[in-house]
Motif scaffolding. Structure first.
Motif, PDB file in Angstrom:
ATOM      1  N   PHE A 224       0.529  -1.102   0.011  1.00 34.42           N
ATOM      2  CA  PHE A 224      -0.016  -0.030  -0.032  1.00 34.42           C
ATOM      3  C   PHE A 224       0.609   0.996  -0.223  1.00 34.42           C
ATOM      4  O   PHE A 224       0.762   1.697  -0.726  1.00 34.42           O
ATOM      5  N   PHE A 225       1.921   1.261   0.727  1.00 34.59           N
ATOM      6  CA  PHE A 225       2.679   2.139   1.139  1.00 34.59           C
ATOM      7  C   PHE A 225       3.815   2.664   0.231  1.00 34.59           C
ATOM      8  O   PHE A 225       4.559   3.313  -0.050  1.00 34.59           O
ATOM      9  N   ARG A 226       4.047   1.349  -0.531  1.00 33.01           N
ATOM     10  CA  ARG A 226       4.992   1.561  -1.480  1.00 33.01           C
ATOM     11  C   ARG A 226       3.781   2.223  -3.542  1.00 33.01           C
ATOM     12  O   ARG A 226       4.563   1.925  -4.153  1.00 33.01           O
ATOM     13  N   LYS A 227       2.682   2.257  -3.138  1.00 29.85           N
ATOM     14  CA  LYS A 227       2.292   3.003  -4.352  1.00 29.85           C
ATOM     15  C   LYS A 227       2.498   4.299  -5.229  1.00 29.85           C
ATOM     16  O   LYS A 227       2.749   4.997  -3.667  1.00 29.85           O
ATOM     17  N   HIS A 366      -6.759  -2.180   0.698  1.00 28.00           N
ATOM     18  CA  HIS A 366      -6.408  -1.189   0.550  1.00 28.00           C
ATOM     19  C   HIS A 366      -7.401  -0.554   0.469  1.00 28.00           C
ATOM     20  O   HIS A 366      -7.853   1.104   0.363  1.00 28.00           O
ATOM     21  N   TYR A 367      -8.745  -0.849  -0.636  1.00 31.13           N
ATOM     22  CA  TYR A 367      -9.856  -0.236   0.225  1.00 31.13           C
ATOM     23  C   TYR A 367     -10.324   0.203   1.525  1.00 31.13           C
ATOM     24  O   TYR A 367     -10.675   1.205   1.980  1.00 31.13           O
ATOM     25  N   ALA A 368     -10.024  -0.759   2.241  1.00 30.81           N
ATOM     26  CA  ALA A 368     -10.194  -0.724   3.368  1.00 30.81           C
ATOM     27  C   ALA A 368      -9.001   0.377   4.205  1.00 30.81           C
ATOM     28  O   ALA A 368      -9.712   0.791   4.954  1.00 30.81           O
ATOM     29  N   PHE A 369      -8.373   0.597   4.126  1.00 31.64           N
ATOM     30  CA  PHE A 369      -7.326   1.490   4.357  1.00 31.64           C
ATOM     31  C   PHE A 369      -7.310   2.447   3.455  1.00 31.64           C
ATOM     32  O   PHE A 369      -8.091   3.730   4.655  1.00 31.64           O
TER      33      PHE A 369
END
Length: 439
Positions: A224-227, A366-369
């Motif tokens: 997620f945080f590498r997007k 990732h949607y939940a994030f």
């Protein structure tokens, strides 16, 4: 179950998101009103309901575990059943004395089941519909999620009050009836979904054991945080509801406050009718229109209009704070306009989280994030809205609300890409690794 793939989304999207919203409003609205009628102190109500809401705030932490199953349809029905049974147990528990602690524990079960259900429901929506369909039905999604709030606050809470005042039932018995009604309703929806929900697309890459699921958790967070541009995306989500979060907090207080204090001096019943009826109808209508508008124009081209449409109607409250009308029709019309704009523009945030932020291997998690960051932004702006209003006064505050929407409008011009393919048919989707811009 194969024929479920061909069922029209309107046979299951409205009921799915009605069931997603109902338990949340039980915790946010019903629990507090019920405990208050039972003589529980405000401090205790605040502590208990605050703790219960943590389930939704922290749901991204266990969302990757649902990646261990290809059958999110099963989990949707399962957690609807669990929630319905827990509601029924509360109805039974309220028949006995000194059981508040048990009721709170059961509300905790409902909160955890609902938060987990949200993950599975959103994942099923993403996996089962094409990008074009996700855009078109996003309005229905938001509309029925909030329709559950209308049923709760505009129907069942009022019924509970009538049972106590008109039928002279003790508070515990009145609320027992309400929880029994909600239990039957949620279980009935779960049974309906055994037929209505689409068969979930299968994946060959999902983890198959709990151990793999926990390993997936780390991978999901790192991924997620590498997007590319993820931090700008998070900032966009945090700021998206800056104006609405402040208005939704202060506007009811403005309507209730006395004219001497700068308010309109409405009664609680008048505010409840204006927001509970006209406001809810306006939001639902705006959500549906916004979904079709975004589907027609595309996310990239529609986003600016969605953000403007969400925030510009807040000028209605600037008008009210300037003109100070006493005609309830004018006041209700202003509330209608503001809520229609909120529903219209909120579609943009949902679609951004679905079609931009969550695209990739772990779309459900990732949607939940994204929804977690959305909640964080809502809390941040609600927390400080009272301080800002006290410093500026009502009239200048409503102008500030408009100004606070400018940063997200500027960000939208930079971070919302054109989806790669908006025409992929849901029948062609065979894995949970999206071949489209995930919704």
């Amino acid at each position: 179950m194969n024929d479920s793939k061909s069922r029209h989304p309107l046979t299951w999207v409205p009921s799915l998101y009605f069931a997603e919203g109902l338990p949340l409003w039980v915790v946010l609205i019903v629990a507090g009103v019920m405990f208050k009628s039972m003589g529980v102190s405000n401090q205790e109500i605040g502590h208990w309901t605050g703790i219960l809401v943590l389930a939704w705030a922290f749901k991204p932490l266990w969302s990757p575990l649902l990646e261990t199953s290809n059958n999110k349809r099963f989990f949707v029905v399962l957690f609807q059943m669990i929630g319905g049974v827990a509601l029924g147990l509360i109805a039974l528990t309220l028949q006995f004395s000194n059981t508040i602690a048990v009721v709170v524990a059961l509300l905790g079960v409902i909160a955890l089941a609902s938060a987990t259900h949200d993950i599975a429901a959103d994942g099923l929506y993403i996996a089962s519909l094409s990008t074009k369909q996700q855009t078109m039905f996003a309005g229905w999604q938001g509309a029925f999620y909030n329709a559950s709030k209308f049923v709760i606050s505009g129907g069942l809470v009022v019924l509970a009050g009538d049972l106590q005042t008109k039928m002279k039932l003790p508070a515990e018995q009145a609320w027992s009836i309400i929880f029994a009604i909600m239990s039957v309703g949620l279980i009935a929806i779960a049974i309906y979904h055994l037929w209505a929900l689409p068969a979930n697309p299968q994946s060959n890459t999902a983890p198959t054991t709990i151990k793999e699921g926990f390993a997936t958790l780390r991978e999901v967070i790192v991924d997620f945080f590498r997007k590319p541009g993820v931090w700008m995306g998070i900032l966009f989500i945090l700021l998206f509801r800056a104006g609405e979060a402040q208005v939704s907090t202060i506007a009811p207080l403005f309507l209730l406050d006395s004219p001497a204090a700068g308010g309109l001096g409405l009664t609680t019943a008048q505010v409840g009718w204006a927001y509970g009826a006209a406001g809810t109808i306006a939001f639902i209508a705006g959500s549906i229109v916004g979904g079709y508008f975004a589907g027609w124009l595309g996310l990239r081209r529609s986003m600016v209009f969605l953000i403007i449409g969400m925030n510009l109607p807040n000028l209605a409250f600037f008008f009210l704070s300037s003109a100070m009308p006493s005609d309830l029709t004018i006041i209700t019309a202003a509330i209608f306009i503001e809520n229609f704009g909120f529903g219209f523009g909120f579609v943009g945030l949902i679609l951004y989280m679905m079609q931009v932020l969550s695209v990739g291997k772990y779309q459900t998690a990732h949607y939940a994030f994204g929804t977690g960051f959305m909640a964080l932004g809502l809390v941040l702006f609600r927390t400080f809205s009272g301080d800002i209003q006290a410093a500026l006064g009502y009239k200048n505050f409503f102008l500030w609300v408009i100004i606070s929407a400018i940063p997200v409008l500027i960000l939208s011009l930079r971070i919302v890409p054109e989806p790669k393919d908006e025409s992929i048919d849901s029948e062609a989707i065979t894995t949970t690794e999206p071949v489209k811009a995930a919704s």
